[in-house]
Design a protein around this motif. Sequence first.
Motif, PDB file in Angstrom:
ATOM      1  N   GLN A 517       0.871  -1.143   0.186  1.00 50.19           N
ATOM      2  CA  GLN A 517      -0.169  -0.147   0.114  1.00 50.19           C
ATOM      3  C   GLN A 517       0.911   1.264   0.020  1.00 50.19           C
ATOM      4  N   ILE A 518       1.938   1.274   0.740  1.00 42.68           N
ATOM      5  CA  ILE A 518       2.841   2.374   0.917  1.00 42.68           C
ATOM      6  C   ILE A 518       3.595   2.479  -0.340  1.00 42.68           C
ATOM      7  N   ALA A 519       4.110   1.451  -0.645  1.00 43.02           N
ATOM      8  CA  ALA A 519       4.773   1.460  -2.282  1.00 43.02           C
ATOM      9  C   ALA A 519       3.712   2.066  -3.328  1.00 43.02           C
ATOM     10  N   HIS A 520       2.660   1.559  -3.460  1.00 43.05           N
ATOM     11  CA  HIS A 520       1.623   1.906  -4.600  1.00 43.05           C
ATOM     12  C   HIS A 520       1.291   3.388  -4.277  1.00 43.05           C
ATOM     13  N   SER A 521       1.138   3.902  -3.207  1.00 45.35           N
ATOM     14  CA  SER A 521       0.786   5.232  -2.861  1.00 45.35           C
ATOM     15  C   SER A 521       1.775   6.313  -3.290  1.00 45.35           C
ATOM     16  N   ILE A 522       3.189   5.750  -2.984  1.00 47.31           N
ATOM     17  CA  ILE A 522       4.154   6.456  -3.508  1.00 47.31           C
ATOM     18  C   ILE A 522       4.205   6.561  -5.078  1.00 47.31           C
ATOM     19  N   LYS A 523       4.044   5.534  -5.454  1.00 44.69           N
ATOM     20  CA  LYS A 523       4.438   5.356  -6.847  1.00 44.69           C
ATOM     21  C   LYS A 523       3.339   6.137  -7.668  1.00 44.69           C
ATOM     22  N   PHE A 524       2.172   6.153  -7.360  1.00 45.98           N
ATOM     23  CA  PHE A 524       0.912   6.828  -7.924  1.00 45.98           C
ATOM     24  C   PHE A 524       0.610   8.053  -7.033  1.00 45.98           C
ATOM     25  N   TYR A 525       1.839   8.838  -6.728  1.00 46.02           N
ATOM     26  CA  TYR A 525       1.624   9.724  -5.828  1.00 46.02           C
ATOM     27  C   TYR A 525       0.643  11.028  -6.478  1.00 46.02           C
ATOM     28  N   LYS A 526      -0.352  11.402  -5.526  1.00 43.21           N
ATOM     29  CA  LYS A 526      -1.488  12.268  -5.758  1.00 43.21           C
ATOM     30  C   LYS A 526      -1.458  13.106  -4.731  1.00 43.21           C
TER      31      LYS A 526
END
Lengths: 657, 333
Positions: A517-526
């Motif tokens: 979740q953390i990695a995903h949220s960083i990658k798709f930073y919004k």
Amino acid sequence: MFQNLIDFLLNDFFITGDPLILGAQVSIGLSMVAVVFALTYFKKWRWLWTEWLTTVDHKRIGIMYIIASILMLFRGGVDALLMRVQLAVPQVEFLHADHYNAIFTTHGVIMILFMAMPLMFGLFNIVVPLQIGARDVAYPFLNSLSFWMFFFGAMLFNVSFVIGGSPDAGWLAYPPLSELSGSPGLGQDFYIWGIQISGIGSLATGINFVVTILKMRAPGMKLMKMPMFVWSVLSSCITIMFAFPILTVTLFLLFIDRYFGAHFFTLDGGGNPMMYINLIWMWGHPEVYIVILPAFGIFSEIVSAFSKKKLFGYKSMVFALMSISFFSFFTWAHHFFTMGSGANVNAFFAVTTMLIAIPTGVKVFNWLFTMFRGKLTFPTPMLWTIAFIPCFVVGGMTGVMLSVAPADFQFHNSYFLIAHFHQVLIGGVVFGYFAGLYYWWPKMFGFKLHEGLGKWAFWLWNIGFYVCFMPQYALGLMGMTRRFNEYNFDMGWQPLNVVSTVGAFIMGLAFLFQVWQIAHSIKFYKKEPTGDSWDGRTLEWSIPSPAPLYNFARVPVVDSEDAWWEEKQRLANGGKPKPLAPLEPIHMPKNSAIPFLISVSFFVMGFGFVWDWKWMIIPGAIGVAICMLARSFSYDTDYYIPVDEIERTEAALGGTK
Amino acid sequence: MRRYIRVLTPLLIMLMAVLLSGCGEQYLVLDPKGPIGESQKDLIYITTILCLVIVVPVLILTGYIVWRYRDKKGNNAPYQPNWNHSTKLEIIWWSIPIVIIAILAIVTAKYTYELEPSKPIASAKAPITIEVTSLDWKWLFTYPEEGISTVNYLQIPEGTPIQFRLTSDTAMNSFWIPQLGGQIYTMSGMAMTLYLQADEIGNYYGSGANFTGEHFAQMTFNVKTTSEDDYKAWVQEVKTTAPALTQEGFEKLTEPSVETVQSFSSFPEGLFQKVVMQYIGEGGSAHHHGGSTAAEEDTNMDHDMDMSDTDMKDMDGMDMNHDQETSTNQHSH
């Protein structure tokens, strides 16, 4: 000579001969190489030093605490999974008895002292100054020192599993087992020094936040107008101030026993091991309230924010927090009703323990009635809060059952006890800190964590928790004792142990989902469009996310408990924006390398004491002394941010507030 | 999502209730075979019910409130964003837990005195004394009246109170036979007393419940309960067929090891007292207590006597009083 050195390194220094540990050594070595390589390749050494290692900014220190605690959660979690595997297949010697004992010891120490505590301190750091409208904590230098003392203490403790040997006398290291007679190895020395060094940091943090809360509040924020989280931090930090010195003294006495051959807790020479058990629990019981009280504060914030309603029974809540923190000092003997102190003592401590259920129960009612006649929405922080209530209520109930002294004779040291404290520590502390982490994440980094993956993690954690720990209550009633590394198949304990292990792995999977979740949220930073991600109620939501270095360009003036919410209501009802006071230069502390260096020196000294290498103790101690002197004579410790720089920053952040 | 939690929570509670109420033979604590364990089981049930009186409504209320006030289209539940205080309600939920805890406290205090481990069990039969020594990593049981001893094995007659006298050679352990009753610590330099009784013939599981190092998990033992005649026959058999436990043999036992079941036809005179007193007088001679003999100490060691520490005169006085108090009010079962 060279041969001797090699022999020493292979036989005594490094732990060899266990494939699991060898694997860990190799992966630790590889990841260290990878980190050094990455820092060099991306030319980030200077950035790391000036922006992070020497920072005194409470927001960055908070982030470092949280990163460290997540790493420790991983280590403690792997320990837990290894134990669960061993208990699911006791016929197979997956872990040798010694290794098993080391693992349950480190699991306990790491989860309480190096996972829960720093995660809590991380949230204190991130949130408290912002909630009270302050620009930093009262003692920013001390704050940085606290972090690095914790960090190097934790490292000293952790290094024992690849170098020198892990402690294996239980997480509270009861003597005489933890004395030289019972634990001649180095593990126990790593235990003492690791906890001592980080304990100094914890005590300093406690003092720091008490002063911050009492002295640094925005104008108008009377004590009874503070956000509930701030109250919970105050009650927790007051408890720290009284409890941690006991820990330090107790472990110091144990150290004197082991290092200088004294007889405080030894079998012979007039020592009394039972004294240690009393002392360690005089710290140990308040300690569990130290970690749970801030979780109560977090739930209070979240339940109010996502019910769109004022917190119910503010005064009761404050009174409950403070009385729990007071009573926590009068219950320690319930950890050893079976010591045979007689009916008078047992009855006294049974009743004081039960008393704590009263304010705790009142808090639950107040949370429920905060939701009552509210408008409930369920993003991840709220989900964790709602999952907490039933979990903690049931865990609290088994706690009351354990407090009934004569019944405790049957529960003590059984899996019933294990299930109970995991239920309140996971269901209360971990759920609470997760809720807080999800809630304040956008404030820390300026973006939200992915909700979908967060829900997966949430459900897996919850299902895993019940599957893991409900069977353990039953196992306790079946007579299964904690810390067994094997048991006879005829006892009928295996099926439930297998179920429990499955649950543990579900929680492991849930952790992986959170990492994803953390990695995903960083990658798709919004980027969050505003600083007010959840339509919040308290001051931290009135400033941009992440907050600028100085937090508040203008110190806010507060006249109610939910200051930011009331202000928004006023403006929505056609109120006029308050006139802006002119900007003034902001007084800020300068970064300092001394906290880092002094903690490295403490690490060196502690490592020297563990091995009894005078050539290492002395330079370490000298390093500590030099750092202290250097700090005492440095006068250039602060500066002012000029008005035009504040204006530029504010304009760049897009807010005129 | 809400639906799941609503379904899940009661299911889990039910699952727990089933697990807890499962009176299968495996639930040793809930399947007691003696008066002490029986009382403790009753107490567990009483406290569980008292707690459930408040916990169940709270859980139901949680589910109801969360469902009723969810922010959903068409949900016309009242919304009062500023309602944050009600003295009446707060008095109600301060008083409910206070009342429950008060009842619980009274019950607990009553049972705490009744089930004080060192209190003799009322019985027509004279109690049998068994001395228990926890060693690294085995149990030594000595029967001072019969003059025999065993390792990792207990045999007792049914329906007779047993006075266990407990100590430890090194680290603190805990002596626990779940089906007979709760545990008590074995501590070096102290002699604890625990009264238990088995009312049925059978084999009961016993263990060391407090961690004492590497092979502590091996410290389990069987408690075989037989008729009085069989017990006497067994004592006789051990006396005639088993080897003697010599001082040397005992010292060998004190070394860290894991042992199987053993029996001995005799043991060195005053072995238990020696184990209790072994650490006194070495470096702690400053704390010695003038003139009292081993026999005298024995009578005063009923409670939590720490022989190595503190002023014996005071402790003697205190504990004598305590002894009188407890011995006058016997168990009523």
